[in-house]
Design an enzyme around this catalytic site. Structure first.
Site, short mmCIF file in Angstrom:
data_model
loop_
_atom_site.label_atom_id
_atom_site.label_comp_id
_atom_site.label_asym_id
_atom_site.label_seq_id
_atom_site.Cartn_x
_atom_site.Cartn_y
_atom_site.Cartn_z
N LYS A 22 -16.01 -40.64 -11.22
CA LYS A 22 -16.74 -41.68 -12.29
C LYS A 22 -16.68 -41.37 -13.60
CE LYS A 22 -20.86 -39.71 -13.28
NZ LYS A 22 -21.19 -39.63 -14.63
N ARG A 93 -25.34 -42.19 -21.14
CA ARG A 93 -24.87 -41.85 -22.47
C ARG A 93 -23.32 -42.28 -22.73
NH1 ARG A 93 -24.65 -37.69 -26.41
NH2 ARG A 93 -22.48 -36.80 -26.27
N ARG A 122 -27.02 -33.13 -27.04
CA ARG A 122 -25.96 -34.01 -26.92
C ARG A 122 -25.61 -34.95 -28.23
NH1 ARG A 122 -25.49 -35.63 -20.82
NH2 ARG A 122 -23.03 -35.38 -21.16
N PRO A 123 -25.55 -34.58 -29.36
CA PRO A 123 -25.33 -35.48 -30.42
C PRO A 123 -23.97 -36.25 -30.39
CG PRO A 123 -25.13 -33.13 -31.34
CD PRO A 123 -25.58 -32.98 -29.67
N ASP A 125 -22.04 -36.54 -33.23
CA ASP A 125 -21.53 -36.55 -34.62
C ASP A 125 -20.00 -36.48 -34.55
OD1 ASP A 125 -22.36 -33.96 -33.27
OD2 ASP A 125 -21.25 -33.09 -34.91
N GLN A 126 -19.48 -35.55 -33.63
CA GLN A 126 -17.90 -35.68 -33.48
C GLN A 126 -17.22 -36.95 -33.39
OE1 GLN A 126 -16.23 -32.57 -34.27
NE2 GLN A 126 -18.34 -32.24 -34.75
N ASP A 305 -20.58 -29.23 -15.00
CA ASP A 305 -20.88 -30.05 -14.08
C ASP A 305 -20.92 -29.65 -12.27
OD1 ASP A 305 -21.27 -31.90 -15.84
OD2 ASP A 305 -19.67 -33.27 -15.28
C1 UD1 Z 1 -18.91 -35.20 -20.44
C2 UD1 Z 1 -19.02 -35.77 -18.97
C3 UD1 Z 1 -20.26 -34.89 -18.39
C4 UD1 Z 1 -19.94 -33.27 -18.81
C5 UD1 Z 1 -19.27 -32.94 -20.03
C6 UD1 Z 1 -19.09 -31.79 -20.27
C7 UD1 Z 1 -18.48 -38.10 -19.11
C8 UD1 Z 1 -19.08 -39.44 -18.85
N1 UD1 Z 1 -19.36 -37.04 -19.01
O1 UD1 Z 1 -20.04 -35.38 -21.12
O2 UD1 Z 1 -20.35 -35.22 -17.02
O3 UD1 Z 1 -20.93 -32.65 -18.30
O4 UD1 Z 1 -18.46 -33.87 -20.70
O5 UD1 Z 1 -17.99 -31.19 -19.46
O6 UD1 Z 1 -17.23 -37.84 -19.03
N2 UD1 Z 1 -21.27 -32.33 -28.61
C9 UD1 Z 1 -21.54 -32.43 -30.05
N3 UD1 Z 1 -21.28 -33.35 -30.51
C10 UD1 Z 1 -20.35 -34.45 -30.30
C11 UD1 Z 1 -20.04 -34.35 -28.99
C12 UD1 Z 1 -20.59 -33.08 -28.28
O7 UD1 Z 1 -22.28 -31.29 -30.63
O8 UD1 Z 1 -20.28 -35.45 -30.95
C13 UD1 Z 1 -21.44 -31.17 -27.82
C14 UD1 Z 1 -22.52 -31.50 -26.72
O9 UD1 Z 1 -23.87 -31.67 -27.22
C15 UD1 Z 1 -22.23 -30.46 -25.62
C16 UD1 Z 1 -20.55 -30.17 -25.89
O10 UD1 Z 1 -20.34 -30.64 -27.21
O11 UD1 Z 1 -22.82 -29.24 -26.08
C17 UD1 Z 1 -19.81 -30.88 -24.96
O12 UD1 Z 1 -20.03 -32.36 -24.77
P1 UD1 Z 1 -19.17 -33.31 -24.42
O13 UD1 Z 1 -17.77 -32.97 -23.77
O14 UD1 Z 1 -19.19 -34.36 -25.53
O15 UD1 Z 1 -19.92 -34.08 -23.34
P2 UD1 Z 1 -19.84 -35.55 -22.95
O16 UD1 Z 1 -18.69 -36.34 -23.24
O17 UD1 Z 1 -21.08 -36.18 -23.37
#
Ligand code: UD1
Length: 419
Positions: A22, A93, A122-123, A125-126, A305
């Site tokens: 997925k 998301r 889960r922001p 911002d990045q 996960d």
């Molecule tokens: C993806 C997966 C999800 C998995 C996660 C971590 C998809 C569709 N989903 O989610 O199943 O649980 O990776 O392996 O692929 N963060 C920030 N700012 C940002 C982006 C992320 O602070 O702009 C933080 C998040 O809050 C979290 C961490 O970084 O604590 C990792 O998140 P991220 O890797 O971005 O998760 P997703 O891509 O949403």
């Protein structure tokens, strides 16, 4: 709302095939926004998140057609709208993956902010800082991200923390930017490598996917491609843990051991026997299960996960195990429900301590996210009596035909259709 009824205990036995991932299919679907040509994908799982993404793409002018073997996508219809609306983004998301491609190809993207989420803040911002580094003008208004740009320009961006969808968004945006982009501290998940392979087949020039530093040479246009989605490591891992918790013997065809090394190492330490061959993986739960600690971390660390499912397993292991969740701040929602089934788990901030083994007994339980629900199903397989897992629309988001796969392994599992 549908429920899953599980009659335990059972010992899972047999062979199933892991479906397409997925989390690899979602960015691959978003990538079709980067070209007017046809994209053909195989092994796209038929799960609710994929259907949500297809609705979003339809809204954005993409025609899609599923045949028995593949999914055809073509982004050449006038969009009914230019935005990714809140109603779609709030349920998934990953809709944020439309941001990079829309901006890169159409010069404008308007995507609802995902908002709060059951497993943490889960922001994004990045994602936004990275797009700004490529020249985008980003505004937040009325709960939406509004990003605009003439042609994006290559640049240097370093993620403050590795973000999976953040890395994917920037790979897609930078592929059509003018000049070279260098991304540092990138996420290294296998799904990112799979997306880069698809983009390179479309004519992109990406080097280093799967490493911390990725270099992307922007190109003028991208073309169509045919691509097979990799097998779902989280689905495969869930059924392997299912074999372990039920002291079963399960083969998972098509599973990719290299994507699961952190889990396989841990399962071996707990006493499971794992065999790898060219067809996939086999797990035999023979001897006594031993408790082992786990710390979740970005790939190649232990996947967040699979944390909830592993915790269900530790309720059946001898000794005390500590699970430390470092990726998300609110990902222990399965704990009170596992305790209601007889587990002995204490939470202390980002640590959970599991005292095992516990005699689990079936109960009516409910979870509020996808992987937590999977952990309750696994616990139900090991528990005495009937477990009813409520609100399985969470499971349907990410597990294709879970009840028939479990039935094929001998589980007594029924879906109860509800109002
Ligand atoms: C993806 C997966 C999800 C998995 C996660 C971590 C998809 C569709 N989903 O989610 O199943 O649980 O990776 O392996 O692929 N963060 C920030 N700012 C940002 C982006 C992320 O602070 O702009 C933080 C998040 O809050 C979290 C961490 O970084 O604590 C990792 O998140 P991220 O890797 O971005 O998760 P997703 O891509 O949403």
């Amino acid at each position: 709302m549908d429920k899953l009824s599980i009659e335990g205990p059972v010992s899972l036995q047999g062979t199933i095939r892991a479906g397409g991932a997925k989390n690899a299919a979602l960015p691959a679907l978003a990538a079709c926004l980067l070209t007017e040509s046809r994209i053909e994908l195989t092994d796209v799982p038929d799960v609710r998140d994929i259907r949500t993404m297809l609705s979003l793409l339809d809204h954005l002018g993409v025609d899609s057609e599923r045949s028995e073997t593949s999914l055809l996508l073509q982004a050449n219809r006038d969009p009914t709208a230019e935005d990714a609306p809140y109603d779609l983004v709030k349920t998934m998301r990953a809709s944020v993956l439309a941001l990079g491609p829309l901006l890169a190809r159409r010069g404008h993207a308007r995507v609802s902010l995902p908002g709060g989420c059951a497993i943490g803040v889960r922001p994004i911002d990045q994602h936004l800082a990275g797009l700004e580094a490529l020249g985008a003008r980003v505004r937040l208004e009325h709960g939406y991200v509004d990003a605009r740009s003439d042609r994006l320009r290559g640049g240097l961006f370093r993620f403050s923390m590795p973000s999976v969808t953040g890395t994917e968004n920037l790979l897609m945006a930078a592929s059509l930017a003018l000049g070279t982009t260098v991304l540092e501290n990138c996420a290294r998940e296998p799904e990112i490598i799979d997306l880069a392979e698809l983009l390179n087949k479309m004519g992109a020039q990406i080097q280093g996917a799967g490493e911390e530093r990725i270099e992307i040479q922007g190109v003028e246009t991208l073309s169509g491609a045919t691509h097979g989605i990799i097998a779902d490591r989280i689905e495969a891992g869930t059924y392997l843990i299912g074999a372990a918790i039920t002291r079963g013997d399960v083969c998972i065809e098509n599973a990719r051991p290299r994507d699961l090394s952190a889990l396989l190492e841990k399962l071996t330490e707990t006493g499971c026997q794992i065999d790898i061959d060219e067809n996939g993986l086999r797990l035999r739960g023979t001897g006594e299960l031993v408790s082992k600690d786990v710390v979740t971390a970005p790939h190649p660390g232990f996947p967040t996960d699979l944390q909830a499912q592993y915790m269900a397993l530790m309720t059946q292991a001898h000794g005390n195990a500590t699970v430390c969740e470092t990726v998300f701040e609110n990902r222990f929602q399965h704990v009170p429900e596992l305790n209601r089934m007889g587990a002995s788990i204490e939470i202390d901030g980002s640590f959970a301590r599991i005292h095992g083994p516990s005699r689990l007994s079936g109960a009516r339980v409910m979870a509020t996210d996808l992987r937590a629900s999977a952990s309750l199903v696994l616990a139900g397989l090991a528990a005495e009596g009937t477990t009813v897992v409520d609100r399985i629309y969470h499971l349907d988001r990410g597990y294709e035909a879970m009840e028939s796969k479990l039935q094929a392994l001998g589980a007594r599992v029924q879906r109860i259709s509800g109002a």
